[in-house]
Design a protein around this motif. Sequence first.
Motif, PDB file in Angstrom:
ATOM      1  N   GLY A  10       0.814  -1.216   0.000  1.00 64.98           N
ATOM      2  CA  GLY A  10       0.000   0.000   0.000  1.00 64.98           C
ATOM      3  C   GLY A  10       0.843   1.259   0.000  1.00 64.98           C
ATOM      4  O   GLY A  10       0.337   2.367   0.112  1.00 64.98           O
ATOM      5  N   THR A  11       2.150   1.125  -0.142  1.00 66.66           N
ATOM      6  CA  THR A  11       3.081   2.245  -0.121  1.00 66.66           C
ATOM      7  C   THR A  11       4.380   1.798  -0.802  1.00 66.66           C
ATOM      8  O   THR A  11       4.529   0.620  -1.101  1.00 66.66           O
ATOM      9  CB  THR A  11       3.350   2.692   1.339  1.00 66.66           C
ATOM     10  OG1 THR A  11       4.359   3.687   1.359  1.00 66.66           O
ATOM     11  CG2 THR A  11       3.837   1.540   2.194  1.00 66.66           C
ATOM     12  N   VAL A  12       5.303   2.734  -1.027  1.00 62.47           N
ATOM     13  CA  VAL A  12       6.540   2.307  -1.706  1.00 62.47           C
ATOM     14  C   VAL A  12       7.698   2.034  -0.756  1.00 62.47           C
ATOM     15  O   VAL A  12       8.693   1.449  -1.170  1.00 62.47           O
ATOM     16  CB  VAL A  12       7.032   3.335  -2.751  1.00 62.47           C
ATOM     17  CG1 VAL A  12       6.082   3.430  -3.910  1.00 62.47           C
ATOM     18  CG2 VAL A  12       7.267   4.676  -2.129  1.00 62.47           C
ATOM     19  N   THR A 220       5.934   0.740  -8.415  1.00 59.28           N
ATOM     20  CA  THR A 220       6.114   2.175  -8.182  1.00 59.28           C
ATOM     21  C   THR A 220       5.440   2.998  -9.279  1.00 59.28           C
ATOM     22  O   THR A 220       4.732   3.956  -9.012  1.00 59.28           O
ATOM     23  CB  THR A 220       7.627   2.522  -8.145  1.00 59.28           C
ATOM     24  OG1 THR A 220       8.294   1.547  -7.353  1.00 59.28           O
ATOM     25  CG2 THR A 220       7.867   3.908  -7.573  1.00 59.28           C
ATOM     26  N   TYR A 221       5.712   2.622 -10.531  1.00 60.36           N
ATOM     27  CA  TYR A 221       5.086   3.303 -11.662  1.00 60.36           C
ATOM     28  C   TYR A 221       4.179   2.319 -12.423  1.00 60.36           C
ATOM     29  O   TYR A 221       4.141   2.307 -13.647  1.00 60.36           O
ATOM     30  CB  TYR A 221       6.148   3.891 -12.590  1.00 60.36           C
ATOM     31  CG  TYR A 221       6.894   5.068 -11.994  1.00 60.36           C
ATOM     32  CD1 TYR A 221       6.264   6.304 -11.841  1.00 60.36           C
ATOM     33  CD2 TYR A 221       8.217   4.951 -11.580  1.00 60.36           C
ATOM     34  CE1 TYR A 221       6.930   7.387 -11.286  1.00 60.36           C
ATOM     35  CE2 TYR A 221       8.890   6.029 -11.025  1.00 60.36           C
ATOM     36  CZ  TYR A 221       8.236   7.243 -10.881  1.00 60.36           C
ATOM     37  OH  TYR A 221       8.896   8.317 -10.340  1.00 60.36           O
ATOM     38  N   GLY A 222       3.444   1.514 -11.653  1.00 64.17           N
ATOM     39  CA  GLY A 222       2.622   0.459 -12.242  1.00 64.17           C
ATOM     40  C   GLY A 222       1.454   0.965 -13.068  1.00 64.17           C
ATOM     41  O   GLY A 222       0.874   0.225 -13.855  1.00 64.17           O
ATOM     42  N   GLY A 223       1.122   2.235 -12.885  1.00 66.46           N
ATOM     43  CA  GLY A 223      -0.002   2.776 -13.648  1.00 66.46           C
ATOM     44  C   GLY A 223       0.421   3.897 -14.575  1.00 66.46           C
ATOM     45  O   GLY A 223      -0.410   4.633 -15.090  1.00 66.46           O
ATOM     46  N   GLU A 440       1.976   3.031  -4.504  1.00 66.09           N
ATOM     47  CA  GLU A 440       0.828   3.668  -3.876  1.00 66.09           C
ATOM     48  C   GLU A 440      -0.419   2.972  -4.435  1.00 66.09           C
ATOM     49  O   GLU A 440      -0.378   2.418  -5.537  1.00 66.09           O
ATOM     50  CB  GLU A 440       0.855   5.166  -4.154  1.00 66.09           C
ATOM     51  CG  GLU A 440       1.946   5.816  -3.308  1.00 66.09           C
ATOM     52  CD  GLU A 440       2.213   7.264  -3.625  1.00 66.09           C
ATOM     53  OE1 GLU A 440       1.484   7.857  -4.450  1.00 66.09           O
ATOM     54  OE2 GLU A 440       3.172   7.798  -3.049  1.00 66.09           O
ATOM     55  N   PRO A 441      -1.524   2.983  -3.676  1.00 72.78           N
ATOM     56  CA  PRO A 441      -2.679   2.152  -4.051  1.00 72.78           C
ATOM     57  C   PRO A 441      -3.120   2.285  -5.517  1.00 72.78           C
ATOM     58  O   PRO A 441      -3.364   1.265  -6.171  1.00 72.78           O
ATOM     59  CB  PRO A 441      -3.770   2.628  -3.090  1.00 72.78           C
ATOM     60  CG  PRO A 441      -3.007   3.050  -1.867  1.00 72.78           C
ATOM     61  CD  PRO A 441      -1.733   3.651  -2.370  1.00 72.78           C
ATOM     62  N   ALA A 442      -3.185   3.500  -6.037  1.00 74.04           N
ATOM     63  CA  ALA A 442      -3.670   3.675  -7.411  1.00 74.04           C
ATOM     64  C   ALA A 442      -2.725   3.006  -8.419  1.00 74.04           C
ATOM     65  O   ALA A 442      -3.167   2.417  -9.414  1.00 74.04           O
ATOM     66  CB  ALA A 442      -3.814   5.156  -7.737  1.00 74.04           C
ATOM     67  N   GLN A 443      -1.405   3.076  -8.147  1.00 79.18           N
ATOM     68  CA  GLN A 443      -0.419   2.475  -9.042  1.00 79.18           C
ATOM     69  C   GLN A 443      -0.502   0.953  -9.009  1.00 79.18           C
ATOM     70  O   GLN A 443      -0.465   0.283 -10.043  1.00 79.18           O
ATOM     71  CB  GLN A 443       0.995   2.926  -8.654  1.00 79.18           C
ATOM     72  CG  GLN A 443       1.212   4.430  -8.738  1.00 79.18           C
ATOM     73  CD  GLN A 443       1.083   4.959 -10.148  1.00 79.18           C
ATOM     74  OE1 GLN A 443       1.605   4.367 -11.090  1.00 79.18           O
ATOM     75  NE2 GLN A 443       0.388   6.069 -10.308  1.00 79.18           N
TER      76      GLN A 443
END
Length: 471
Positions: A10-12, A220-223, A440-443
């Motif tokens: 839920g965080t990096v 980290t940059y999943g989105g 982060e959750p959105a990513q």
Amino acid sequence: MKLTFWGAVGTVTGSMHEVGVNGARYLFDCGLYQGRRREAAERNSNFPFRGAHIEAVILSHAHLDHSGNLPTLVKSGFSGPIYATPATADLCAPMLRDSAHIQEKDSEFVNKRHMRRKALDPGATDGAVPPLYGAEDAEATIPLFQAVPEDTDHEVAPGVSYRAYDAGHILGSSSVVLTDRTKGREVRLAFSGDVGRVGLPITRDPEPLPAADYLIIESTYGGRLHKETGLVLNKLANIINRTCQRGGKIIVPSFAIGRTQQLVLALHELFEAQRIPNIPIFVDSPLAVAATEIFRKHTELYDDETNQFVKRGEDPFAFKRLRYVQDVAESKALNDLRGPFIVISASGMCEAGRILHHLRNSIENPRNTVLITGFQAENTLGRKLVDKLPEVSIFGEPMRLRAEVETLNELSGHADQRELLEWMKPFASGVKRVFVVHGEPAQSEAFKQAVQERYKLDVVIPVRGQSFDLN
Ligand SMILES: [Zn+2]
């Protein structure tokens, strides 16, 4: 095999995953959780297990959010081996010493502020804050490192072994595959660590992983999709030229390990091509100086581009206008120096270290530029600068943000969504379940959907403390 998630969920930050195999417990990483002070102190100082009960740590790379809580683990009784690649083991020694120093300074600062408050309000609560760990804890941790080269099977217990693969993220960074043969058949658990990118300066491209049954992967940059790295030199040159024309300073918060050396290399190229003015450039971070020495030593890990310097007999990390600043007096002298000049300093997320002095001296002047070059976690000063909050607090004092703030995400050491999916391609078809962490959750959510869509795999975003049986 049993897998439990303790950090970077839920965080990096705060990467830490527990793997139970045949009655023994191992950790993938033991990183510092970074964010709100009180929450970070609470999270970092309390492990959900006794340090003495952990058999060994397998460390993916030297960054603080992956390695920075090892001294606390040692303080809580851990005395087993910390397996890491040779470059990671080398980098961790100065890093952990530096981190201990920051922890000590930080608690000193909080305690001083507390005393001042108490003087004004005698009714204020008592309670000095001890540092998370000190120099002696870092010194006790360093001898536990065992360097294990990449691409070599290493047995950690009978029937349990792991192998590290170059993750192309920073010097020495690795992805690991742990194999359990204790139950008659093989179960292979892959841990991505931080996945780098094809074409990043200095490091080689991420190495493909072999088949695995389970995968823990960062997001980290999943989105997101990065901009082309090729344009980074143009953008950097523009920012520098623009700020110089205003007579301003360029303040660059940068991770001492990895990002600083990339920036130095980029500035080296711009300087030689005469694309930036002949201004002084300072690397003001003792840790960056120590880390650069280790980068110089591990030429075997360079990509072809960086090797060109070595072949020509040049040092990629040195040129005429560049100065490495080590002692405090020289660092302080920079406060009185008039621009234009460039100073690269740590910490990368502006949470501690000399960068805070440079920011305090610069951000209220619109001539200056703060150049953000790396990922900034939520609630850090760096993130507030990226978000261009009109007022930020430095050393507890409110300051108006008037300097220009620029970001150079092109240097990111993390693969974006497309690159992560590509990295998974060689082994994705055999994976029974994917655990998405370090975002982060959105990513993480966006990456989960992308993996489901592209590879039709079972994907889980674990929460802290959640366990899974892997068979
Ligand atoms: Zn990292």
